[in-house]
Structures are given as structure tokens and as C-alpha cells.
Design a protein around this motif. Structure first.
Motif, short mmCIF file in Angstrom:
data_model
loop_
_atom_site.label_atom_id
_atom_site.label_comp_id
_atom_site.label_asym_id
_atom_site.label_seq_id
_atom_site.Cartn_x
_atom_site.Cartn_y
_atom_site.Cartn_z
N PRO A 1 0.85 -1.11 0.00
CA PRO A 1 0.00 0.00 0.00
C PRO A 1 0.89 1.17 0.00
N THR A 2 0.84 1.96 0.43
CA THR A 2 1.66 3.15 0.47
C THR A 2 1.42 3.94 1.73
N THR A 3 2.16 5.02 1.90
CA THR A 3 2.24 5.64 3.21
C THR A 3 0.92 6.19 3.71
N SER A 4 0.40 5.62 4.75
CA SER A 4 -0.79 6.05 5.46
C SER A 4 -2.02 6.19 4.57
N ILE A 5 -2.23 5.26 3.67
CA ILE A 5 -3.44 5.26 2.86
C ILE A 5 -4.59 4.66 3.66
N LEU A 6 -5.72 5.35 3.69
CA LEU A 6 -6.96 4.86 4.28
C LEU A 6 -6.90 4.69 5.80
N CYS A 7 -5.96 5.35 6.47
CA CYS A 7 -5.93 5.28 7.93
C CYS A 7 -7.05 6.13 8.52
N GLU A 8 -7.57 5.72 9.68
CA GLU A 8 -8.57 6.51 10.38
C GLU A 8 -7.95 7.77 10.97
N GLY A 9 -6.70 7.67 11.39
CA GLY A 9 -6.01 8.81 11.95
C GLY A 9 -4.54 8.81 11.56
N ASP A 10 -4.00 9.98 11.27
CA ASP A 10 -2.58 10.15 10.96
C ASP A 10 -2.17 11.50 11.52
N THR A 11 -1.50 11.50 12.66
CA THR A 11 -1.22 12.73 13.40
C THR A 11 0.28 12.97 13.55
N ASP A 12 0.75 14.13 13.11
CA ASP A 12 2.12 14.55 13.37
C ASP A 12 2.20 15.05 14.81
N LEU A 13 3.13 14.50 15.59
CA LEU A 13 3.17 14.78 17.02
C LEU A 13 4.22 15.81 17.42
N LYS A 14 5.12 16.17 16.53
CA LYS A 14 6.04 17.30 16.76
C LYS A 14 6.87 17.14 18.03
N ASP A 15 7.50 15.98 18.17
CA ASP A 15 8.47 15.74 19.24
C ASP A 15 7.88 15.82 20.65
N VAL A 16 6.67 15.33 20.85
CA VAL A 16 6.06 15.33 22.17
C VAL A 16 6.52 14.10 22.96
N LEU A 62 1.68 9.36 14.87
CA LEU A 62 0.88 8.20 15.21
C LEU A 62 -0.18 7.99 14.13
N THR A 63 -0.30 6.77 13.66
CA THR A 63 -1.35 6.42 12.70
C THR A 63 -2.13 5.24 13.25
N TRP A 64 -3.40 5.14 12.85
CA TRP A 64 -4.17 3.97 13.27
C TRP A 64 -5.32 3.72 12.32
N GLY A 65 -5.80 2.48 12.34
CA GLY A 65 -6.91 2.07 11.49
C GLY A 65 -6.61 0.74 10.83
N GLN A 66 -7.44 0.36 9.90
CA GLN A 66 -7.22 -0.87 9.14
C GLN A 66 -6.33 -0.52 7.95
N CYS A 67 -5.09 -0.21 8.28
CA CYS A 67 -4.14 0.33 7.31
C CYS A 67 -2.75 0.09 7.83
N HIS A 92 -4.00 -2.54 1.79
CA HIS A 92 -4.70 -3.28 2.84
C HIS A 92 -6.20 -2.98 2.86
N ALA A 93 -7.01 -4.02 2.96
CA ALA A 93 -8.47 -3.87 3.01
C ALA A 93 -8.88 -3.01 4.20
N ASN A 94 -9.92 -2.21 4.01
CA ASN A 94 -10.44 -1.43 5.12
C ASN A 94 -11.90 -1.80 5.37
N ARG A 95 -12.58 -1.04 6.23
CA ARG A 95 -13.93 -1.41 6.64
C ARG A 95 -14.95 -1.32 5.51
N ASN A 96 -14.61 -0.65 4.43
CA ASN A 96 -15.55 -0.48 3.32
C ASN A 96 -15.29 -1.41 2.14
N SER A 97 -14.27 -2.25 2.23
CA SER A 97 -13.87 -3.01 1.04
C SER A 97 -14.29 -4.47 1.05
#
Length: 377
Positions: A54-69, A235-240, A303-308
Motif C-alpha cells: 500500500p503506500t504511506t498512510s493510505i486509508l488510515c482513520e487517523g494520521d497525526t504529526d506529534l512534533k516531538d512530544v 501516530l497512525t491507526w486504522g485498518q491500514c 490493505h483492506a479497510n472497513r468499506n472493502s
């Protein structure tokens, strides 16, 4: 030792090794277009389709840049046990970070909690001690919540100043979950389970169930915390799935990174996977154009997601970054594989409008030069 195919006003010439590799990853023959190579106009029939890579963060529910926290909480805005919405219990949580200095006093924690902040499954990485451990809520204590250690071990690689790190939390089923740190599987034993495959019952080998009071279907918060030089960047998350942005513009590096954390066999060379403790099948790793650093503009095994409906997704992407490309019309950059075959489903789109001729010419010239060198030898 070369592969030749001749056509009026055009000659296709590739090294046998690289072309055979590309053909092995291909099922569709799509419309051609012309590119200029070495002063000759070649009409290239572009070959695309399903590859075990797949490729970088395709179809993730969340993809957040955290900026060194050093602390962050991701709240799930949906009921994680609602299979009418998710279709399957499977989820991926991926955390990326770096060591901004001496990591000897760094402790990294990642934990999955219920809405009432009851621990489902947790991970602790102690860089100074070069150790890791996992934690659960003891299911044998009914009247209160007691956190206890479950597994522990040594880090396969040390934490290093200036280096990046990653954590992968994979949910298979409510009590089937696993952690990966820097490509190291943090689990040991397996179990045999049964599942329905069509009209028959099949067996498969999975990691042991996690002995915790609460299942992943009760999840609400995913929390990370670090001390010392450890900082979180994303941080990324989901069916991805995703991979570090530092290697995003090199498809080969991204592919190897994903495969090293996949269910690919532990003895595969030159890069092995994690076998039964891997995150996902290796078929979901990025597919690279002709073995180059560029991504194929059609990623046909995302990667398959909830709609596929359990099928892989077919995504148009940028050849340099692997990011989803802007697509005109109603379909969007990713659609479900629709064409039935004996081995499942395949894509019904080509994404040809996202093929970059200059990059294709560059790769073809390199292939031509390689073939010429091989012929001289």
C-alpha cells in the motif's frame, strides 16, 4: 541472456532479471504510451497489477504529526467493538519517534485502555536496561483492576542517539493482540485456531491470546508516554499501515521496512519477516516501479479497510511520495478491487494519468544501461 520483444517502430528491451521480476508481479496489460529513450521513441506497454509487494498512510482513520512530544493520547471516536461498522476486529496502531540525545535514561510506554481507563494491553521499553515488558489487567482478580506483567525480554537492538524508533500494535481479535518494537516481535508462543473459509473449517497458527481482563473491542484510548531523549513524531491507526516519513521517497526502503515487520517467513533472504508474529501479510508492502525507488502509480494490493468487504484496495498514488493522488470524478484515489478471478479480486482501474513519463524514462534508461553492461560481460 536477454529478453526481446519486437514491434513495428518499437523495440522493448529490458534485462531478463528485472523484467521477469516485474512480470511476476503483474496481471493486467494496460494501454501503452511512448517515451524517448536513448534517442529512440519506444512505445511502452505498461504492465500493472497484483504483486506480493500500500503506500504511506493510505486509508488510515487517523494520521497525526506529534512534533516531538513525550505524551499523547489518541481517542477512538467509534465503538471499537461495532463490527457492523468495522467489519473485522483487526486494527493497526503505529507510533514513530526518535532519540534526541543519549537514550540511556529513556523509557517508552504504549498502552491501550477502555473508556474507564482500564488497561487492555500495554508495552514498556527500557532503553537503559535494554529490556522490554508487556502488561495486562489481571483477569483472575474479579473485584478490582490489578495490573501485572505478562511477558518480558531483551531488546534485539539498542536504543541509539539520533536514531528513529517505531512501535506497532496489532489487533487481530479481542484477546489476540501483539506488539512490535523496531521490527522485533515481542511475543513468543503460538496457538492453533479454527476459522470458516467458504464452506469449510480451516486451521491457522496465531500468537497466544493475551491473558487480560478486557478485550480490544472495549478500546477507547491509545496512549504513549516517554522519558529522557525519546520523542514521539507521529501516530497512525486504522485498518491500514504506514512507515517512517524519512524513507517515504524511496519505495524500496519503504517496502523492505514493511516486509521486515510482516508475516513473511523468518528465514527469507535477503530480508526476513516475523512469521506468525508479523503485523500483516507481506502482499501489502509497497509495490515499486520496475524495482526502482519510485512507487507504481497503481498500488493494487492496499490493505483492506472497513468499506472493502475484505478485498484489497486499488489506489492511485504519486510515484515519488506514494501518497494518494488527486483523482477526478466520484471514486476518489482508492476503490475496492472489483474484477473476480480464481485467486480473488483484481483492480478495474489503471491510474495511467498519474504515470510520470520523465520518471519512467529515467528508470528505463537505467534498465537499458544495465542490460548493455551485462551483455558486455
Amino acid at each position: 541472456k536477454q529478453w526481446y520483444q519486437r514491434r513495428v517502430r518499437g523495440v522493448y528491451r529490458f534485462s531478463k532479471r528485472s523484467f521477469a521480476l516485474y512480470i511476476a508481479c503483474t496481471q493486467n496489460l494496460l494501454p501503452g504510451f511512448s517515451v524517448k529513450l536513448g534517442g529512440i521513441m519506444l512505445e511502452i506497454l505498461v504492465l500493472l497489477a497484483v504483486c506480493l509487494v500500500p503506500t504511506t498512510s493510505i486509508l488510515c482513520e487517523g494520521d497525526t504529526d506529534l512534533k516531538d512530544v513525550q505524551a499523547y493520547t489518541e481517542e477512538m471516536d467509534r465503538d471499537m467493538g461495532d463490527l457492523d461498522y468495522w467489519r473485522t476486529a483487526q486494527q493497526n496502531f503505529q507510533v514513530f519517534g526518535k532519540f534526541d540525545g543519549d537514550p540511556s535514561k529513556s523509557v517508552i510506554k504504549a498502552d491501550y485502555y477502555t473508556a474507564e481507563n482500564q488497561l487492555i494491553y500495554g508495552l514498556t521499553v527500557d532503553c537503559g536496561k535494554k529490556k522490554w515488558s508487556t502488561e495486562v489487567t489481571n483477569p483472575k482478580v474479579a473485584d478490582k483492576d490489578t495490573v501485572k506483567h505478562w511477558l518480558k525480554g531483551d531488546l534485539a537492538t539498542e536504543c541509539v542517539s539520533g536514531a528513529i524508533f517505531d512501535i506497532w500494535f496489532k489487533i487481530h481479535q479481542p484477546k489476540s493482540m501483539s506488539w512490535i518494537f523496531n521490527g522485533q516481535a515481542l511475543q513468543f508462543d503460538t496457538q492453533t485456531t479454527q476459522h470458516r473459509h467458504g464452506n469449510s473449517i480451516a486451521t491457522r497458527t496465531r500468537p497466544l491470546n493475551v491473558p487480560t481482563k478486557y478485550g480490544s473491542n472495549s478500546g477507547k484510548y491509545f496512549k504513549v508516554k516517554a522519558t529522557g531523549a525519546a520523542k514521539f513524531t507521529r501516530l497512525t491507526w486504522g485498518q491500514c499501515m504506514s512507515w517512517p516519513k524519512s524513507i517515504q521517497e524511496n519505495c524500496q526502503s519503504a517496502r523492505l521496512w514493511v516486509q521486515a515487520r510482516s508475516k513473511m517467513g523468518t528465514t527469507v533472504q535477503p530480508v526476513s519477516g516475523l512469521g506468525k508474529f508479523g503485523s500483516n501479510w507481506q502482499i501489502f508492502a509497497p509495490r515499486c516501479f520496475m524495482g526502482s525507488k519510485y512507487y507504481d502509480w497503481l498500488q493494487s494490493t492496499v490493505h483492506a479497510n472497513r468499506n472493502s468487504l475484505g478485498r484489497q484496495m486499488c489506489c492511485c498514488v504519486d510515484m515519488v511520495t506514494g501518497e494518494p493522488a488527486e483523482v477526478s470524478g466520484d471514486e476518489g484515489s482508492c476503490v475496492m478491487a472489483k474484477i473476480p478471478t480464481e485467486r480473488g479480486f483484481m483492480c478495474d482501474r489503471s491510474c495511467m494519468e498519474h504515470a510520470k513519463k520523465d520518471l519512467i524514462e529515467e528508470v528505463m534508461a537505467e534498465q537499458d544501461a544495465e542490460t548493455h553492461t551485462d551483455s558486455l560481460l
